[in-house]
Motif scaffolding. Structure first.
Motif, PDB file in Angstrom:
ATOM      1  N   GLN A  31       0.823  -1.222   0.000  1.00 56.78           N
ATOM      2  CA  GLN A  31       0.000   0.000   0.000  1.00 56.78           C
ATOM      3  C   GLN A  31       0.851   1.264   0.000  1.00 56.78           C
ATOM      4  O   GLN A  31       0.505   2.255  -0.645  1.00 56.78           O
ATOM      5  N   ALA A  32       1.961   1.240   0.721  1.00 56.76           N
ATOM      6  CA  ALA A  32       2.815   2.434   0.782  1.00 56.76           C
ATOM      7  C   ALA A  32       3.394   2.733  -0.600  1.00 56.76           C
ATOM      8  O   ALA A  32       3.442   3.891  -1.031  1.00 56.76           O
ATOM      9  N   GLU A  63       0.888   9.498   8.462  1.00 55.81           N
ATOM     10  CA  GLU A  63       0.672  10.820   7.853  1.00 55.81           C
ATOM     11  C   GLU A  63       0.108  11.846   8.832  1.00 55.81           C
ATOM     12  O   GLU A  63       0.389  13.033   8.731  1.00 55.81           O
ATOM     13  N   GLU A  75      -3.883   0.308   6.071  1.00 53.35           N
ATOM     14  CA  GLU A  75      -4.429   1.651   5.838  1.00 53.35           C
ATOM     15  C   GLU A  75      -4.347   2.498   7.103  1.00 53.35           C
ATOM     16  O   GLU A  75      -3.975   3.674   7.051  1.00 53.35           O
ATOM     17  N   TRP A  89      -9.853   7.284  10.893  1.00 58.32           N
ATOM     18  CA  TRP A  89      -9.755   5.935  10.311  1.00 58.32           C
ATOM     19  C   TRP A  89     -10.782   4.993  10.924  1.00 58.32           C
ATOM     20  O   TRP A  89     -11.011   5.035  12.133  1.00 58.32           O
ATOM     21  N   LEU A  92      -0.894   3.773   7.631  1.00 53.69           N
ATOM     22  CA  LEU A  92      -0.558   4.913   6.759  1.00 53.69           C
ATOM     23  C   LEU A  92      -1.181   6.207   7.294  1.00 53.69           C
ATOM     24  O   LEU A  92      -0.572   7.275   7.236  1.00 53.69           O
ATOM     25  N   GLU A  93      -2.384   6.100   7.838  1.00 49.43           N
ATOM     26  CA  GLU A  93      -3.020   7.282   8.448  1.00 49.43           C
ATOM     27  C   GLU A  93      -2.189   7.769   9.640  1.00 49.43           C
ATOM     28  O   GLU A  93      -1.982   8.958   9.814  1.00 49.43           O
ATOM     29  N   ALA A 123       2.044   1.911  -3.443  1.00 56.74           N
ATOM     30  CA  ALA A 123       0.934   2.411  -4.274  1.00 56.74           C
ATOM     31  C   ALA A 123       0.658   3.885  -3.981  1.00 56.74           C
ATOM     32  O   ALA A 123       0.236   4.645  -4.851  1.00 56.74           O
ATOM     33  N   ARG A 124       0.912   4.334  -2.743  1.00 57.56           N
ATOM     34  CA  ARG A 124       0.721   5.759  -2.400  1.00 57.56           C
ATOM     35  C   ARG A 124       1.900   6.626  -2.785  1.00 57.56           C
ATOM     36  O   ARG A 124       1.926   7.819  -2.499  1.00 57.56           O
ATOM     37  N   GLY A 125       2.927   6.021  -3.363  1.00 59.17           N
ATOM     38  CA  GLY A 125       4.050   6.810  -3.866  1.00 59.17           C
ATOM     39  C   GLY A 125       5.240   6.931  -2.927  1.00 59.17           C
ATOM     40  O   GLY A 125       6.165   7.692  -3.206  1.00 59.17           O
ATOM     41  N   TYR A 126       5.228   6.226  -1.813  1.00 54.02           N
ATOM     42  CA  TYR A 126       6.398   6.273  -0.917  1.00 54.02           C
ATOM     43  C   TYR A 126       7.549   5.478  -1.507  1.00 54.02           C
ATOM     44  O   TYR A 126       7.341   4.488  -2.203  1.00 54.02           O
TER      45      TYR A 126
END
Ligand code: NAD
Ligand code: TYD
Length: 332
Positions: A19-20, A227, A220, A289, A223-224, A22-25
């Motif tokens: 997932q990270a 961030e 998820e 979340w 990631l929240e 996919a989020r661009g990390y």
């Protein structure tokens, strides 16, 4: 942003890494690849990450990674993660989970990071009776060698925030399940054994309660936290989905079209915690979340994944058989 993810080839770490990315990390993984680690879980992102087969107990090896990668964020999943194994062999748990964490935190004092996510567990709180939920302020009363090692890891993070001002955020997730989980943990044990028409071992009377969170939802949440989470804070991560073990076993058998007679009650786990349940209002209120996946949907996805990935399980079976023999003492 550059993330260093320890234990990224494990069950939860790899879901997070996928997932990270996919989020661009930009992700770099440190993983020793113990019996529980497997780079297959990272196949779909392997061209986009850096991978180091490094032991978190090895200070020089870790420093080399920090020197080369200069990460901005550390997400620390790497651990010996299974209660039953900690009962059989506690030492490795203290070494990896406590000393390994200490090594990472010491490096973080010298290679400044913007955030450190320390992945703890609901098991640090100990057990509940039929009622109530643990909040982030509940006392820690860990019961198994695993839980004790995680409580020490958790408290080390707290100490390094208080004492050295490191930007540590602690997360305490409830039981995760989903694709790629190693079949030593309960749900994949049921699936893998039932698929082969072998007895499904339930400890004690099967009435113990766990709270179940789909692994993608947990990733998820992390990631929240990464961030939007606040330094020095702790967040429980849970779904509100509580089930007795017997209910879980029956639900899996129903999905597979297998008879409930496969369930076999075996000798209880020593020190078996009766119930875990988390109050996760804080992460909902402060970070917005909440878990999305119902138990029915998550379990269906999980069962289908194992049915489609029998080859992966097949490759693990030789080691698993030896392990099952030890842990169930030839019972089921
Ligand atoms: P896992 O056992 O699937 O993965 C652990 C990973 O850590 C593996 O890839 C392994 O190779 C690696 N590792 C082990 N020892 C290492 C070492 N010395 N150096 C480097 N790498 C090492 O575990 P998981 O279920 O993905 O759990 C991940 C984290 O989440 C753990 O910290 C665990 O305590 C915590 N946790 C798990 C759950 C759950 O339900 N699975 C719930 C709450 C918290
Ligand atoms: P597990 O997946 O090992 O997670 P944890 O102990 O960290 O909660 O076990 C989940 C529950 O299932 C726990 O109450 C123990 C029980 N269990 C069985 O009844 N049989 C099994 O073979 C296993 C592995 C677990």
């Amino acid at each position: 942003m550059r993330l260093l993810v320890t234990g990224g080839a494990g069950f939860m770490g790899s879901a997070f890494v996928r997932q990270a990315v996919a989020r661009g990390y930009k992700v770099c993984v440190v993983d020793l690849l113990t019996y529980a680690g497997d780079t297959c879980r990272l196949e779909e992102v392997k061209e986009r990450i850096a991978f180091y087969r490094t032991d978190i107990r090895d200070r020089e090896g870790l420093e080399e990674v920090f020197r080369r990668e200069r990460p901005q964020v550390l997400v620390h999943f790497a651990a010996e993660s299974h209660v039953d194994r900690s009962i059989l062999e506690p030492r490795a748990f203290l070494q990896t989970n406590v000393e390994g964490t200490l090594n990472l935190l010491e490096l973080a004092r010298r290679y400044p990071l913007q955030r450190i996510i320390n992945v703890s567990t609901d098991e640090v709180y100990g057990e509940l009776g039929e009622e109530g939920r643990f909040t982030e302020d509940s006392p820690l009363r860990p019961n198994s060698p695993y839980a004790v090692s995680k409580a020490a890891q958790d408290m080390l993070g707290r100490a390094y925030f208080r004492t050295y001002g490191l930007p540590v955020i602690t997360v305490r997730p409830c039981n995760n399940y989903g694709p790629w989980q190693y079949p030593e943990k309960f749900i994949p044990v049921i699936i893998v054994r039932a698929l082969r028409d072998e007895p499904v071992p339930l400890y004690g009377n099967g009435q113990n309660v766990r709270e179940w969170l789909y692994v993608a939802d947990c990733a998820e949440a992390l990631l929240e936290v990464l961030e939007k989470g606040k330094e020095g804070e702790t967040y429980n991560i849970s779904s509100g989905i509580e089930k007795r073990n017997i209910e879980v076993a029956r639900a899996v058998l129903d999905l597979l079209g297998k008879p409930h007679s496969l369930i076999k009650f075996v000798k209880d786990r020593p020190g078996h915690d009766f119930r875990y349940a988390l109050d996760s209002r804080k992460i909902k209120k402060e970070l917005g979340w909440k878990a999305r996946t119902s138990f029915e949907e998550g379990l269906k996805q999980t069962v289908e994944w194992y049915q489609k990935n029998l080859e992966w399980v097949e490759r693990k079976l030789r080691d698993l058989r030896k392990y099952w023999e030890k842990v169930y003492q030839g019972d089921p």
